[in-house]
Each structure stands twice: as structure tokens, then as C-alpha cells.
Write a protein that holds these residues in place. Structure first.
Motif, PDB file in Angstrom:
ATOM      1  N   VAL A 100       0.837  -1.203   0.000  1.00 58.67           N
ATOM      2  CA  VAL A 100       0.000   0.000   0.000  1.00 58.67           C
ATOM      3  C   VAL A 100       0.874   1.256   0.000  1.00 58.67           C
ATOM      4  O   VAL A 100       0.689   2.162  -0.820  1.00 58.67           O
ATOM      5  CB  VAL A 100      -0.960   0.006   1.218  1.00 58.67           C
ATOM      6  CG1 VAL A 100      -1.645   1.355   1.360  1.00 58.67           C
ATOM      7  CG2 VAL A 100      -1.994  -1.100   1.082  1.00 58.67           C
ATOM      8  N   ARG A 142       3.985   1.633  -0.864  1.00 55.72           N
ATOM      9  CA  ARG A 142       4.731   1.776  -2.103  1.00 55.72           C
ATOM     10  C   ARG A 142       3.831   2.322  -3.223  1.00 55.72           C
ATOM     11  O   ARG A 142       4.205   3.247  -3.942  1.00 55.72           O
ATOM     12  CB  ARG A 142       5.292   0.417  -2.528  1.00 55.72           C
ATOM     13  CG  ARG A 142       5.813   0.403  -3.948  1.00 55.72           C
ATOM     14  CD  ARG A 142       6.118  -1.017  -4.415  1.00 55.72           C
ATOM     15  NE  ARG A 142       6.366  -1.038  -5.837  1.00 55.72           N
ATOM     16  CZ  ARG A 142       5.419  -1.185  -6.759  1.00 55.72           C
ATOM     17  NH1 ARG A 142       4.151  -1.305  -6.409  1.00 55.72           N
ATOM     18  NH2 ARG A 142       5.748  -1.195  -8.035  1.00 55.72           N
ATOM     19  N   VAL A 201       1.132   4.056  -2.976  1.00 52.35           N
ATOM     20  CA  VAL A 201       0.780   5.458  -2.731  1.00 52.35           C
ATOM     21  C   VAL A 201       1.975   6.352  -3.055  1.00 52.35           C
ATOM     22  O   VAL A 201       1.833   7.394  -3.694  1.00 52.35           O
ATOM     23  CB  VAL A 201       0.331   5.655  -1.262  1.00 52.35           C
ATOM     24  CG1 VAL A 201       0.226   7.134  -0.916  1.00 52.35           C
ATOM     25  CG2 VAL A 201      -1.002   4.970  -1.020  1.00 52.35           C
ATOM     26  N   ARG A 227      -5.062  18.484   2.613  1.00 50.59           N
ATOM     27  CA  ARG A 227      -5.744  17.199   2.479  1.00 50.59           C
ATOM     28  C   ARG A 227      -4.734  16.065   2.315  1.00 50.59           C
ATOM     29  O   ARG A 227      -4.850  15.010   2.946  1.00 50.59           O
ATOM     30  CB  ARG A 227      -6.693  17.240   1.280  1.00 50.59           C
ATOM     31  CG  ARG A 227      -7.734  16.146   1.360  1.00 50.59           C
ATOM     32  CD  ARG A 227      -8.671  16.189   0.180  1.00 50.59           C
ATOM     33  NE  ARG A 227      -8.066  15.612  -0.993  1.00 50.59           N
ATOM     34  CZ  ARG A 227      -8.334  16.012  -2.233  1.00 50.59           C
ATOM     35  NH1 ARG A 227      -9.154  16.997  -2.457  1.00 50.59           N
ATOM     36  NH2 ARG A 227      -7.745  15.420  -3.250  1.00 50.59           N
ATOM     37  N   LEU A 228      -3.716  16.285   1.483  1.00 50.91           N
ATOM     38  CA  LEU A 228      -2.751  15.215   1.234  1.00 50.91           C
ATOM     39  C   LEU A 228      -1.902  14.923   2.464  1.00 50.91           C
ATOM     40  O   LEU A 228      -1.576  13.770   2.747  1.00 50.91           O
ATOM     41  CB  LEU A 228      -1.864  15.576   0.037  1.00 50.91           C
ATOM     42  CG  LEU A 228      -2.612  15.564  -1.299  1.00 50.91           C
ATOM     43  CD1 LEU A 228      -1.690  15.996  -2.426  1.00 50.91           C
ATOM     44  CD2 LEU A 228      -3.174  14.188  -1.573  1.00 50.91           C
ATOM     45  N   VAL A 287      -4.019  12.804   4.623  1.00 49.49           N
ATOM     46  CA  VAL A 287      -4.105  11.437   4.084  1.00 49.49           C
ATOM     47  C   VAL A 287      -2.861  10.644   4.469  1.00 49.49           C
ATOM     48  O   VAL A 287      -2.946   9.517   4.982  1.00 49.49           O
ATOM     49  CB  VAL A 287      -4.277  11.467   2.549  1.00 49.49           C
ATOM     50  CG1 VAL A 287      -3.971  10.108   1.947  1.00 49.49           C
ATOM     51  CG2 VAL A 287      -5.697  11.892   2.185  1.00 49.49           C
ATOM     52  N   LEU A 294      -2.884   7.414   7.042  1.00 49.58           N
ATOM     53  CA  LEU A 294      -2.387   6.097   6.613  1.00 49.58           C
ATOM     54  C   LEU A 294      -1.290   5.623   7.552  1.00 49.58           C
ATOM     55  O   LEU A 294      -1.228   4.453   7.949  1.00 49.58           O
ATOM     56  CB  LEU A 294      -1.836   6.177   5.184  1.00 49.58           C
ATOM     57  CG  LEU A 294      -2.853   6.186   4.050  1.00 49.58           C
ATOM     58  CD1 LEU A 294      -2.141   6.366   2.716  1.00 49.58           C
ATOM     59  CD2 LEU A 294      -3.653   4.893   4.052  1.00 49.58           C
TER      60      LEU A 294
END
Lengths: 263, 333
Positions: free
Chosen positions: B184, B186, B188, B216-217, B220, B224
Motif C-alpha cells: 500500500v 509503495r 501510494v 488534504r494530502l 491522508v 495512513l
């Protein structure tokens, strides 16, 4: 129709009045020069237009819409792209990746698509790479697409900033001293590229530049500021000989002292 | 077609893992197995933390807090889920696997939620606010669990069974999750999102001028990363007989940061190596007793002097890189 309209824009930093009521209009598909001595407020104006600073007074209109006080990302998404005076490329990324970053607005694949590496993600990547390659071609950087951006010479980094800005598919491109650090050959190439952007891509370009030969040859209208205020505006030939421009750049002419008695 | 290939690869990897886990479990001392389990959990922590600290350049120094949230959630959910699952499918390895993974997912979700609560206000700002807020968060979480009587307070939580939490954390499941998390992260990292995260690290002002939704990023990436810490916490909980608030002190967060710095900030490969290094180095030095931490500190100082960019720098080990090396990376002499 004017692409950009500034109405009495003001910006002060503490006691310093960086921009004090500048009004100007940039017509569609113009190449517009913004000049003035160091510290005249040119970059501050760019920062107000792009939302880095909120204006203390006045309005910024883009395509008729009031965008004063919008956040930078929103301004960029609306169609105003810029380059920076103090180069701000993403140094550790490759030249191609630098350009691809600016495609965020048009990317359709979401995070889940990326994790699954599905068809939508792949189409996006291919489309981005294709567009980036196209733009690098225009800015004559295709040969170094896979090089880390930080390893390029200054002139190339400035051209990379333009390519990256173009990835936003902007209507208006703000160039902050794009010819700084370029030799005369590179500067001539830059002039050709700026004209290409307007003629072939239909962009409106506003240019802050100290290299007068570039400004005079490429701009159709020039707006001169000094101490945050408008000095004059007009076509290059007019501005070049305007007494107040000469005064701003070279200082006031001191009346010649009355001729001393010559021996 | 591609999905078929991927399914086959995934099945092969799982089968390989299962076989390998069997062989190792049969052949290795319990002690060595435990080191391998801890190494795998470290890798999950490091790869997750690296996404926010290394790739995005936003410093979190309270990830032990997310690990704690995941560990307590996972332990509690596992306790309450297991009887029902056992009743439905019959007690055994399958019931354990279902209970463990459901509990791990719940741990990841609560850790992610905690990540949203911490991340949204602090990541709106540029600068080092995240470091300060996460530092506080890590301490607050520890104190909350210290005083949460239903979860055992300072003595910790070990479930209903006097023998403690079930030992569900097996080599197979740890490394299956290692594979999932690395995949996941990698995927992303090597995508538009990942490019934007690196752009934020390199120059946030320029990233914003390129219409990147920076807040936002950042959130995120942070969420994660918190979710990965939650999974690691859950695996850790079912490796111990019980979990205590003391297991998730600031030192644990610092350990995670050391892992990614030793490996090389921003490199997934580096995070894997750093995680393994941390588990193995500490175990190898166990016989040195009180000198262990001195030697450990010396080792870190040496690495920082000899390779300040970390063992891997920001490079990645990939099949492409290996191929290029093999084809003629060696300079002709």
C-alpha cells in the motif's frame, strides 16, 4: 475582455507599504511587463495575485471574478500559474516528476485506484507523462527529463518552472524574473518561448524582469512601479524614454550647477 | 489478465510465506522467532511512519500513541469477538485468524480516526506544529489508558483469561501484514499522491502554487501512517500476554524515528532495513546488559557520522535497479 484587473491593490508589512494602491489591467493574450527598481513591490504584487498574501485593500479580478484573498491552491486551480524569483523547483525529484506534480487538478484516479494500480490509475499516469513530455519539449528540456531537477543549471531550472506552470493549463502565466542568470543566448531563446506560449497556446503572460532587452523586445505593454506605486504605463518605446521612468531607475537629474566662471 | 497475474503472484507470496513460516516455526528456537516477529512489527511501524516523516516531511514524534490506540482496540475487540467466531466456525486456527484480522482492522480504523483528530487541525499549518501536537498526543493517550479502569489502568489490559491475551500473532500473519502495508505504502508513494507529498516536503509554497491540495494530502499521509501504527500495535498486543500503557512511552516513538533515520528518511527500503536493524541489534546486544544502550547509542552515532543520509539515503531497492546493476553498473577498470 481583460484577463487580470487590479483595482487599488494595497499591501503593507508592519510600517512598510510594499504596494500602495496599484491599478492595472492586462488584456487577453497580452505579453505584459511589470518593471521597477529593486524593492518596488513587483514580487509582492505577484504574491497578492496568487494568494500568497491577502491584500490589505483593493481587489484582484481574474476573468471578471473577484479572487482577492483566495488560497494559493484555489487561485492556481482557477487558471493562474506562476514561476518564482528565487527558484523553487522540487530539487530531489526528476524534471519530469516536477512537471507531473502540477497535474494534480486534472488527475482522475483516486488513492484507491493508485493502491490497486488499476486501469484508471495507469491511464492517468500515461496521460500525465505524455503531457509532461510535450511541455518539456516546448521548454527544450526533454533531454534531461529523467535528471534530478536540482542538478540542472539555473537557466534550465527557470525553464523547468515554466514547464511545470504550464502543466496547470493556465489562462494567465506570471513569470517572476525568468531571464535572471541566463546568458544572452538563453535569454533570446526564452523570448522565443514566451512568444510561442502566447501565439500557439493562447496564454496571457505577465512578466517581471530586470533584463531590459528581454522586456523591451517581448512585451507589448509595460507597467512601471516604484515604491509600491504606479509610475507610468505604455508601450516599450514610450516607457523607455519616459522622464519619470528614467528618474526612478537612474535617479533625479540634478540641475546642472550654474556655470562657474571659466578661466 | 493483469488481475489474474496479480492474483497468482499474491497467492504465490502467501503460500511461500506460509511454507516459510512453518519451516521457521519448526526449526528455530522460540527466542529467534520472537526476534523475527518483533522485526516484522518494527517494519510495519517504520514503513508507516516514513510515509509522513520521510516522504511528506511532516514530523510526528508521537506515533506510539497511535500504536497504543491500535493495540488496546485490537485486544479489546479480539476478546469480545473470539467467542462468537469460535462458535460460528469452530475453535481452531481459522477462528483465530478471523478474530485476529477483524481485530487488526478495527485497530487500524480507530488509530486512523485518532490520526484524523490530531492531523486535521495541526496539518492546516505550515511548520513544525505536527511535532508538538503529536508529542502531546502520545503522552495524553498514555495517561488516558493509565487511568482507564475498564482497560486495566496502569497494570495494563490482558483480557478475561488469566493466561492473558491469546497468542494470535504468528510469523505468517505478521509478515502477511508486512507485505500488505509495504504494498500500500509503495503504491501510494509512486503515484500522483506520492509525487505531491514529496513536493510538499521539498517546497510547500511551490506545491500550493501548483494547485496541490496540501492540507488534504498531508492528512491522508498522516492517517495512513497512523493506521499502520495501529496494525503494528494490534500485532504487538497479541504477541504479549498483555499490554500496559508503559509499553507506549515516548521512547517507543523515538525508537521508530531512529529506525527510519538509520534506514534513510524517505526510503521504503530504508525503513524496512531500519526496522529489522532495531530488532536484531537490540537482541544481539542483550548479553551486554547495562552496556547495551551505551553501545547502541555509539552505533547510532557511528552511522550518523559515516552515513548521515541513512543506510539507504532516499534510494529504493527495486527490480529495475537490480537489473541495471547487474547489466553493467560496475565501472570498467
Amino acid at each position: 475582455m481583460n484577463v487580470l484587473e487590479l483595482g487599488r491593490v494595497e499591501k503593507t508589512f508592519g510600517g512598510l507599504r510594499a504596494v500602495g494602491g496599484v491599478t492595472l489591467s492586462v488584456a487577453d493574450k497580452a505579453i505584459f511587463g511589470l518593471i521597477g527598481p529593486n524593492g518596488a513591490g513587483k514580487t509582492t504584487l505577484f504574491n497578492v495575485i496568487t494568494g500568497v498574501y491577502r491584500p490589505d485593500g483593493g481587489t484582484v479580478r481574474f476573468l471578471g471574478q473577484d479572487i482577492s484573498g483566495w488560497a494559493p491552491a484555489r487561485v492556481a486551480a482557477a487558471g493562474i500559474a506562476r514561476t518564482f524569483q528565487n527558484i523553487r523547483v522540487f530539487r530531489s525529484m526528476t524534471v519530469e516528476e516536477n512537471v507531473m506534480v502540477a497535474g494534480h487538478r486534472i488527475h482522475r484516479a483516486n488513492l484507491l485506484d493508485a493502491v490497486l494500480r488499476n486501469g484508471r490509475w495507469e491511464r492517468d499516469e500515461q496521460e500525465f507523462r505524455r503531457r509532461a513530455t510535450e511541455l518539456l519539449e516546448i521548454m527544450n528540456l526533454r533531454g534531461v527529463a529523467r535528471e534530478p531537477a536540482g542538478s540542472l543549471p539555473y537557466g534550465s531550472q527557470r525553464r523547468l518552472e515554466i514547464a511545470r506552470a504550464l502543466m496547470l493549463s493556465p489562462r494567465l502565466l506570471l513569470l517572476d524574473e525568468p531571464a535572471a542568470g541566463m546568458n544572452s543566448q538563453e535569454a533570446a531563446e526564452l523570448e522565443r518561448q514566451i512568444r510561442f506560449l502566447r501565439d500557439e497556446l493562447g496564454l496571457t503572460v505577465v512578466l517581471v524582469e530586470h533584463n531590459m532587452s528581454v522586456v523591451m523586445s517581448v512585451c507589448e505593454r509595460i507597467h512601471v512601479v516604484d515604491h509600491g506605486e504606479t509610475v507610468c504605463e505604455g508601450p516599450p518605446a514610450e516607457v523607455k524614454v519616459h522622464p519619470r521612468v528614467l528618474a526612478a531607475y537612474l535617479g533625479e537629474e540634478v540641475p546642472e550647477p550654474a556655470a562657474e566662471a571659466t578661466p | 489478465m493483469r488481475w489474474l497475474v496479480r492474483g497468482a503472484v499474491a497467492a504465490a507470496v502467501l503460500a511461500g510465506l506460509l511454507g516459510l513460516a512453518r519451516v521457521i516455526e519448526g526449526g528455530l528456537m522460540e527466542y529467534a522467532q520472537r526476534v523475527l516477529l518483533l522485526a516484522g512489527i518494527n517494519v510495519i511501524l517504520a514503513v508507516g511512519l516514513n510515509l509522513i516523516n520521510g516522504t511528506t516531511g511532516q514530523f510526528s514524534i508521537g506515533h506510539a500513541g497511535f500504536m497504543a490506540v491500535g493495540a488496546y482496540t485490537c485486544a479489546w475487540v479480539g476478546q469480545h469477538l473470539a467467542p462468537g467466531v469460535a462458535g460460528a466456525v469452530g475453535a481452531g486456527a481459522i477462528a483465530d485468524a478471523i478474530s485476529l484480522n477483524a481485530a487488526l482492522v478495527s485497530g487500524a480504523v480507530t488509530a486512523a480516526l485518532a490520526g484524523v483528530i490530531v492531523g486535521v487541525p495541526s496539518l492546516r499549518l505550515k511548520g513544525d506544529y505536527l511535532a508538538i501536537v503529536t508529542l502531546g498526543f502520545g503522552e495524553i493517550i498514555r495517561i488516558v489508558f493509565n487511568n482507564w479502569k475498564a482497560l486495566g489502568g496502569a497494570t495494563g489490559y490482558s483480557g478475561e483469561d488469566p493466561a492473558g491475551l491469546p497468542a494470535w500473532t504468528t510469523l505468517f500473519w505478521v509478515y502477511a501484514w508486512v507485505v500488505v502495508i509495504i504494498t500500500v505504502v509503495r503504491n501510494v508513494t509512486f503515484s500522483q499522491t506520492g509525487r505531491s507529498l514529496i513536493a510538499i516536503r521539498e517546497d510547500e509554497v511551490a506545491a500550493e502554487a501548483m494547485a496541490t491540495p496540501t492540507t488534504r494530502l498531508k492528512v491522508v499521509a498522516f492517517v495512513l501512517s497512523a493506521a499502520a501504527a495501529g496494525v503494528a500495535g494490534g500485532l504487538f498486543a497479541h504477541l504479549q500476554a498483555g499490554i500496559r500503557p508503559e509499553d507506549f512511552r515516548l521512547e517507543k516513538s523515538i525508537d521508530m524515528i531512529v529506525m527510519i533515520i538509520v534506514g534513510g528518511l524517505g526510503s521504503i527500503t530504508g525503513a524496512v532495513v531500519g526496522g529489522v536493524f532495531m530488532a536484531v541489534a537490540l537482541e544481539l546486544m542483550r548479553d551486554l546488559e547495562e552496556y547495551r544502550l551505551v553501545l547502541y547509542a555509539l552505533l547510532l552515532i557511528l552511522i550518523m557520522i559515516l552515513r548521515p543520509e541513512g543506510l539507504f539515503g532516499s534510494r529504493e531497492l527495486s527490480f529495475g535497479w537490480l537489473r541495471r546493476k547487474a547489466r553493467g553498473g560496475e565501472p570498467a577498470s
